[in-house]
Design an enzyme around this catalytic site. Structure first.
Site, PDB file in Angstrom:
ATOM      1  N   LYS A  95      -6.290 -24.391 -36.740  1.00 18.00           N
ATOM      2  CA  LYS A  95      -7.255 -24.624 -37.824  1.00 18.00           C
ATOM      3  C   LYS A  95      -6.569 -25.013 -39.124  1.00 18.00           C
ATOM      4  CE  LYS A  95     -11.318 -22.611 -35.871  1.00 18.00           C
ATOM      5  NZ  LYS A  95     -12.245 -21.486 -35.742  1.00 18.00           N
ATOM      6  N   ARG A 108      -9.399 -17.148 -29.102  1.00 14.34           N
ATOM      7  CA  ARG A 108      -9.858 -18.464 -28.609  1.00 14.34           C
ATOM      8  C   ARG A 108      -8.809 -19.485 -29.003  1.00 14.34           C
ATOM      9  NH1 ARG A 108     -12.590 -22.660 -30.904  1.00 14.34           N
ATOM     10  NH2 ARG A 108     -14.033 -23.827 -29.598  1.00 14.34           N
TER      11      ARG A 108
HETATM   12  C1  7PM Z   1     -13.084 -29.699 -35.050  1.00 16.02           C
HETATM   13  C2  7PM Z   1     -12.837 -28.712 -36.011  1.00 16.02           C
HETATM   14  C3  7PM Z   1     -13.462 -29.363 -33.787  1.00 16.02           C
HETATM   15  C4  7PM Z   1     -12.985 -27.396 -35.692  1.00 16.02           C
HETATM   16  C5  7PM Z   1     -13.606 -28.044 -33.461  1.00 16.02           C
HETATM   17  C6  7PM Z   1     -13.389 -27.072 -34.415  1.00 16.02           C
HETATM   18  C7  7PM Z   1     -14.780 -21.458 -33.141  1.00 16.02           C
HETATM   19  C8  7PM Z   1     -15.762 -21.709 -32.181  1.00 16.02           C
HETATM   20  C9  7PM Z   1     -15.078 -23.578 -33.023  1.00 16.02           C
HETATM   21  C10 7PM Z   1     -14.418 -20.102 -33.409  1.00 16.02           C
HETATM   22  C11 7PM Z   1     -16.027 -19.478 -31.747  1.00 16.02           C
HETATM   23  C12 7PM Z   1     -12.266 -25.338 -33.262  1.00 16.02           C
HETATM   24  C13 7PM Z   1     -13.478 -25.637 -34.091  1.00 16.02           C
HETATM   25  N1  7PM Z   1     -14.360 -22.645 -33.638  1.00 16.02           N
HETATM   26  N2  7PM Z   1     -16.379 -20.750 -31.482  1.00 16.02           N
HETATM   27  N3  7PM Z   1     -15.929 -23.042 -32.120  1.00 16.02           N
HETATM   28  N4  7PM Z   1     -15.080 -19.162 -32.671  1.00 16.02           N
HETATM   29  N5  7PM Z   1     -16.617 -18.491 -31.076  1.00 16.02           N
HETATM   30  O1  7PM Z   1     -11.176 -25.287 -33.881  1.00 16.02           O
HETATM   31  O2  7PM Z   1     -13.582 -19.758 -34.250  1.00 16.02           O
HETATM   32  O3  7PM Z   1     -12.331 -25.240 -32.048  1.00 16.02           O
HETATM   33  S1  7PM Z   1     -15.002 -25.266 -33.279  1.00 16.02           S
END
Ligand code: 7PM
Length: 263
Positions: free
Chosen positions: A207, A242
Site C-alpha cells: 500500500k 491479506r
Molecule cells: C488498488 C489499490 C487496488 C488498492 C487494490 C487496492 C483491502 C481489501 C483492498 C484491505 C480487505 C489492495 C487494495 N484492500 N479488503 N481490499 N482489506 N478486507 O491493496 O485492506 O488490495 S483493495
C-alpha cells in the site's frame, strides 16, 4: 489470505488473471507458499477508480471462484460490495464475503451471508465508493474505526449473522493519512482487546503509505516494508494478513508466531 486480482486494471499484477486458467496457476502457487484463504476481487477500490457494473463483476469473479472451488480445497473469499455478486460467488463455492464497506454500500449482503451461513469480513472505510480515499482525516482514528466496527457488527447481527462468522479489518489505506495507518498498526492491540469475539484482519501489502515512507517507492519495491508491517500486525494481535507475497509473509509470520510462543 492471498490476494487474487481479477481486474483488468489491477496495479500490482497488470490484471494477468483475467481468465480462470491463469488464476488456477496462481492459486496453486499461493497454496504451496502457505496461503490459508484466497481472496478474489473483481472491482478495484484504488483511489480514483470507477465502479464496474454488477454484470461485469460477476463475469470476472464467478468463473474464477468456480474453477478454484472445483480444483482446490481452500476457503475462498470474495472482495465485493454488491449483494448480487456475493450471492453468485457463494453459489459458485465462495465461503467468505469480504465487504470493504462493512455493509454500508449494499446491506443485502447481510441477507446473502446469513442465509448461506457464510463468513463475513467487515472492513472499516469512510464515505462512499467515490469519496472513500478523499475523506477529510478524522481526529481520532482509533475511535472512528471502533465506531465503524460497532455499526457494522450491529447491522450484521440484525440479519442474524452469528458472531463466529464475523471477522473485522481496520481498512488500512482507506480514508486514512499515512500517519493514521501507522498508528492503527502500532495500537492494533487495543482494537483487538476491544473486540475479542472477532478475528482481526490487516491488509497493508504494497500500500501507498509504505511507498511514501520509503521515499515514494513504487508498488514493486514495497515488499520489505510490507513484511515489517505484517509482522507487527500479527505481533499486535492480527489473526489474518491479506497479502500479495505469500511465501515471504508466511516466513516472516512464522518467526513472529514462534516469538509469541515465548511470551
Ligand atoms: C488498488 C489499490 C487496488 C488498492 C487494490 C487496492 C483491502 C481489501 C483492498 C484491505 C480487505 C489492495 C487494495 N484492500 N479488503 N481490499 N482489506 N478486507 O491493496 O485492506 O488490495 S483493495
Amino acid at each position: 489470505m492471498a490476494i487474487l486480482n481479477v481486474t483488468p486494471d489491477s496495479f500490482s499484477d497488470g490484471g494477468r488473471h483475467s481468465s480462470a486458467d491463469d488464476a488456477l496457476g496462481e492459486v496453486e502457487r499461493f497454496i504451496a507458499d502457505g496461503a490459508d484463504i484466497i481472496d478474489v476481487g473483481g472491482e478495484s477500490t484504488r483511489p480514483g477508480s470507477s465502479r464496474v457494473t454488477v454484470e461485469e463483476e460477476i463475469e470476472r469473479v464467478v468463473p474464477v471462484v468456480d474453477a478454484i472451488a472445483k480444483r482446490f480445497d481452500i476457503p475462498i473469499s470474495v472482495d465485493t460490495t454488491k449483494s448480487e455478486v456475493a450471492k453468485r460467488a457463494i453459489d459458485a463455492g465462495a465461503e467468505i464475503i469480504n465487504d470493504i464497506s462493512g455493509l454500508r454500500f449494499d446491506e443485502r449482503i447481510g441477507e446473502v451471508v446469513a442465509s448461506s451461513k457464510s463468513g463475513l469480513l467487515l472492513m472499516h472505510s469512510p464515505g462512499e465508493f467515490e469519496t472513500m480515499h478523499t475523506q477529510p482525516a478524522v481526529a481520532d482514528i482509533l475511535a472512528a474505526v471502533s465506531e465503524g466496527f460497532r455499526a457494522s457488527i450491529a447491522k450484521a447481527k440484525s440479519f442474524g449473522i452469528a458472531d463466529e462468522n464475523i471477522a473485522l479489518d481496520v481498512g488500512i489505506g482507506f480514508g486514512k493519512t499515512p500517519e493514521q495507518n501507522l498508528e492503527l498498526l502500532a495500537k492494533l492491540d487495543r482494537l483487538v482487546a476491544d473486540f475479542p469475539l472477532y478475528p482481526m484482519l490487516v491488509g497493508t501489502s504494497r500500500k501507498s503509505f509504505i511507498g511514501k515512507l520509503l521515499g515514494d517507492a513504487p508498488a514493486g519495491e514495497r515488499l520489505i516494508g510490507s513484511l515489517a508491517t505484517a509482522a507487527i500486525a500479527v505481533w499486535n494481535g492480527a489473526r489474518i494478513v491479506r497479502v500479495h507475497d505469500v511465501k515471504q509473509t508466511a516466513e516472516a509470520v512464522k518467526l513472529v508466531d514462534a516469538m509469541m510462543g515465548q511470551l
